[in-house]
Design an enzyme around this catalytic site. Structure first.
Site, PDB file in Angstrom:
ATOM      1  N   ARG A 106       0.864  -1.182   0.000  1.00 24.13           N
ATOM      2  CA  ARG A 106       0.000   0.000   0.000  1.00 24.13           C
ATOM      3  C   ARG A 106       0.904   1.236   0.000  1.00 24.13           C
ATOM      4  O   ARG A 106       2.108   1.151   0.196  1.00 24.13           O
ATOM      5  CB  ARG A 106      -1.014   0.020   1.143  1.00 24.13           C
ATOM      6  N   GLY A 107       0.251   2.402  -0.234  1.00 21.65           N
ATOM      7  CA  GLY A 107       1.011   3.632  -0.358  1.00 21.65           C
ATOM      8  C   GLY A 107       1.188   3.965  -1.828  1.00 21.65           C
ATOM      9  O   GLY A 107       1.408   3.062  -2.663  1.00 21.65           O
ATOM     10  N   ALA A 108       1.085   5.264  -2.134  1.00 24.32           N
ATOM     11  CA  ALA A 108       1.002   5.707  -3.533  1.00 24.32           C
ATOM     12  C   ALA A 108       2.006   5.047  -4.493  1.00 24.32           C
ATOM     13  O   ALA A 108       1.615   4.387  -5.463  1.00 24.32           O
ATOM     14  CB  ALA A 108       1.145   7.224  -3.582  1.00 24.32           C
ATOM     15  N   ARG A 164      -7.609   0.011  -6.307  1.00 23.43           N
ATOM     16  CA  ARG A 164      -7.568   1.176  -5.415  1.00 23.43           C
ATOM     17  C   ARG A 164      -7.912   2.425  -6.250  1.00 23.43           C
ATOM     18  O   ARG A 164      -7.051   2.968  -6.946  1.00 23.43           O
ATOM     19  CB  ARG A 164      -6.156   1.360  -4.788  1.00 23.43           C
ATOM     20  N   GLN A 195      -1.640   3.279   9.904  1.00 23.66           N
ATOM     21  CA  GLN A 195      -0.374   3.266   9.142  1.00 23.66           C
ATOM     22  C   GLN A 195       0.720   4.069   9.851  1.00 23.66           C
ATOM     23  O   GLN A 195       1.897   3.803   9.703  1.00 23.66           O
ATOM     24  CB  GLN A 195      -0.588   3.842   7.737  1.00 23.66           C
ATOM     25  N   ASP A 231      -1.992  10.956  -2.511  1.00 22.29           N
ATOM     26  CA  ASP A 231      -2.396   9.839  -3.368  1.00 22.29           C
ATOM     27  C   ASP A 231      -2.826  10.322  -4.744  1.00 22.29           C
ATOM     28  O   ASP A 231      -2.792   9.578  -5.712  1.00 22.29           O
ATOM     29  CB  ASP A 231      -3.520   9.065  -2.683  1.00 22.29           C
ATOM     30  N   LYS A 254      -4.502  10.453   2.905  1.00 28.61           N
ATOM     31  CA  LYS A 254      -5.192   9.624   3.898  1.00 28.61           C
ATOM     32  C   LYS A 254      -6.180  10.425   4.731  1.00 28.61           C
ATOM     33  O   LYS A 254      -5.896  11.548   5.130  1.00 28.61           O
ATOM     34  CB  LYS A 254      -4.140   8.968   4.798  1.00 28.61           C
TER      35      LYS A 254
HETATM   36  O1  MRU Z   1      -4.490   3.457   2.041  1.00 32.20           O
HETATM   37  P1  MRU Z   1      -3.009   3.520   1.943  1.00 32.20           P
HETATM   38  O2  MRU Z   1      -2.271   3.038   3.125  1.00 32.20           O
HETATM   39  O3  MRU Z   1      -2.490   2.966   0.654  1.00 32.20           O
HETATM   40  O4  MRU Z   1      -2.807   5.064   1.944  1.00 32.20           O
HETATM   41  C1  MRU Z   1      -2.046   5.737   1.076  1.00 32.20           C
HETATM   42  C2  MRU Z   1      -1.054   6.421   1.850  1.00 32.20           C
HETATM   43  O5  MRU Z   1      -0.047   5.820   2.127  1.00 32.20           O
HETATM   44  C3  MRU Z   1      -1.293   7.745   2.357  1.00 32.20           C
HETATM   45  O6  MRU Z   1      -2.411   8.380   2.016  1.00 32.20           O
HETATM   46  C4  MRU Z   1      -0.027   8.541   2.285  1.00 32.20           C
HETATM   47  O7  MRU Z   1      -0.072   9.542   3.214  1.00 32.20           O
HETATM   48  C5  MRU Z   1       0.247   9.124   0.923  1.00 32.20           C
HETATM   49  S1  MRU Z   1       0.792   8.024  -0.223  1.00 32.20           S
HETATM   50  C6  MRU Z   1       2.244   7.448   0.340  1.00 32.20           C
END
Ligand code: MRU
Length: 344
Positions: free
Chosen positions: A51-53, A89, A188, A229, A240
């Site tokens: 997960r994460g952008a 996603r 997270q 994101d 988030k």
């Molecule tokens: O739902 P996730 O854990 O995939 O969330 C995305 C994120 O990691 C956050 O929104 C983050 O702050 C930005 S993207 C690294």
């Protein structure tokens, strides 16, 4: 970044398999998940094994490449796979960025698809490193920085975005302290950001999600850095859930609020934040929490009133007017400059 002295990327591809750090088990267990086909990689994006952008982007690119490996010239199956990966996603811009590029490359040859997916992963790592260098110029010795969610190296292929400047400042010998928002419901911050910072020996404390205003009002936060994101053309940024609240409070107390993200997170075709789709996730994530017992057994327990339902929007959009600057791999821009970057 290193785990127990060994360098890891969050996600990588070897031959036809994709390997990723199993993020659902962190910080209790460090394990690598292996996926041998596009469907399992897509499933790993959906269930947040990865997960994460940027990490989602890399996973999407690798999944698309695996689809070409599996189906080569079977256009119908490749299209089906593309749709399945895209549906994992909906908010994450990097997912669509990577799928699109690998899909175009795959129409030339399977080998091109694999090369393109690898290139995107390398690009993500290099952009994150550069974001750290630019972001570090904003950090002064003694700074106390608040961050939300996890936009560290686990959320990208390496280095991270919001945490990359923190790591760069630490390497430059600056004394820094990080307030880590716990970031319910998936935690997270408490689970991943805190784990990363501990590994890197960066002084930090996990704070409850509703404690940010307290610390800001006490003059104890010097700046806030978050990830994104998806960034719209007008500089609005989706991140988030909970980020918007922090941005509003930061403005009230004149605390600089920075968004750190690579160009691949900018959706030039999305005019404003209103057009960004917000992923709605299962109520289970709010109602239940997973943790470890004293004996080290991982357990999932109900933490809410039995029988109540919950709502779980995964992201919110921070309007550009709350954002001091956007730290990218090419420099730091005020949100109104985003539209001018389109052609550069
Ligand atoms: O739902 P996730 O854990 O995939 O969330 C995305 C994120 O990691 C956050 O929104 C983050 O702050 C930005 S993207 C690294």
């Amino acid at each position: 970044m290193k785990v127990n002295g060994k360098h890891y990327r969050t996600i990588w591809m070897e031959n036809t398999s994709v390997f990723m750090i199993e993020q659902n088990l962190l910080p209790f267990e460090f394990k690598i998940f292996r996926s041998d086909n596009y469907h399992d990689t897509a499933e790993a994006i959906k269930n947040m094994t990865v997960r994460g952008a940027g990490a989602i982007g890399a996973a999407g690119g690798f999944a698309m490449a695996q689809a070409f490996i599996q189906y080569a010239t079977n256009k119908i199956e490749v299209e089906k796979a593309k749709k399945e990966i895209e549906s994992t996603r909906p908010t994450a811009q990097n997912l669509f960025y990577a799928i699109d590029k690998v899909y175009k490359a795959g129409r030339v040859s399977v080998q091109d698809a694999v090369h393109e997916a690898q290139r995107i992963a390398d690009e993500d790592s290099e952009s994150s490193r550069a974001i750290g260098e630019f972001g570090n110029t904003l950090i002064r010795d003694g700074f106390r920085i608040e961050t939300h969610c996890n936009a560290g190296w686990l959320a990208f292929v390496d280095y991270g975005t919001a945490l990359s400047p923190v790591y760069a400042a630490q390497r430059a010998g600056k004394n820094i302290f990080v307030y880590v928002d716990e970031t319910r419901p998936r935690s997270q911050g408490a689970r991943l950001t805190a784990w990363e910072l501990k590994n890197e020996n960066v002084p930090h404390a996990i704070i409850p999600d509703n404690a940010g205003a307290y610390y800001m009002s006490q003059g104890k936060v010097d700046m806030m850095i978050v990830g994104a994101d998806r960034i719209a053309l007008n500089g609005d940024a989706a991140n988030k859930i909970g980020t918007l609240e922090k941005a509003i409070i930061a403005k009230e107390y004149n605390i600089p609020f920075y968004v750190a993200a690579p160009f691949s997170t900018i959706a030039f075709e999305t005019r404003t934040g209103n057009e960004i789709p917000i992923e709605q996730r299962s109520e289970e994530e709010v109602l239940y929490q997973t943790g470890t017992t004293k004996e080290g057994k991982i357990e999932k327990i109900l933490v809410c009133s039995p029988g109540s339902s919950a709502m779980n929007p995964a992201f919110d959009v921070t309007p550009a007017r709350y954002i001091t600057g956007i730290i990218t791999e090419k420099g730091i821009y005020t949100p109104d400059k985003i539209r001018t970057l389109k052609t550069s």
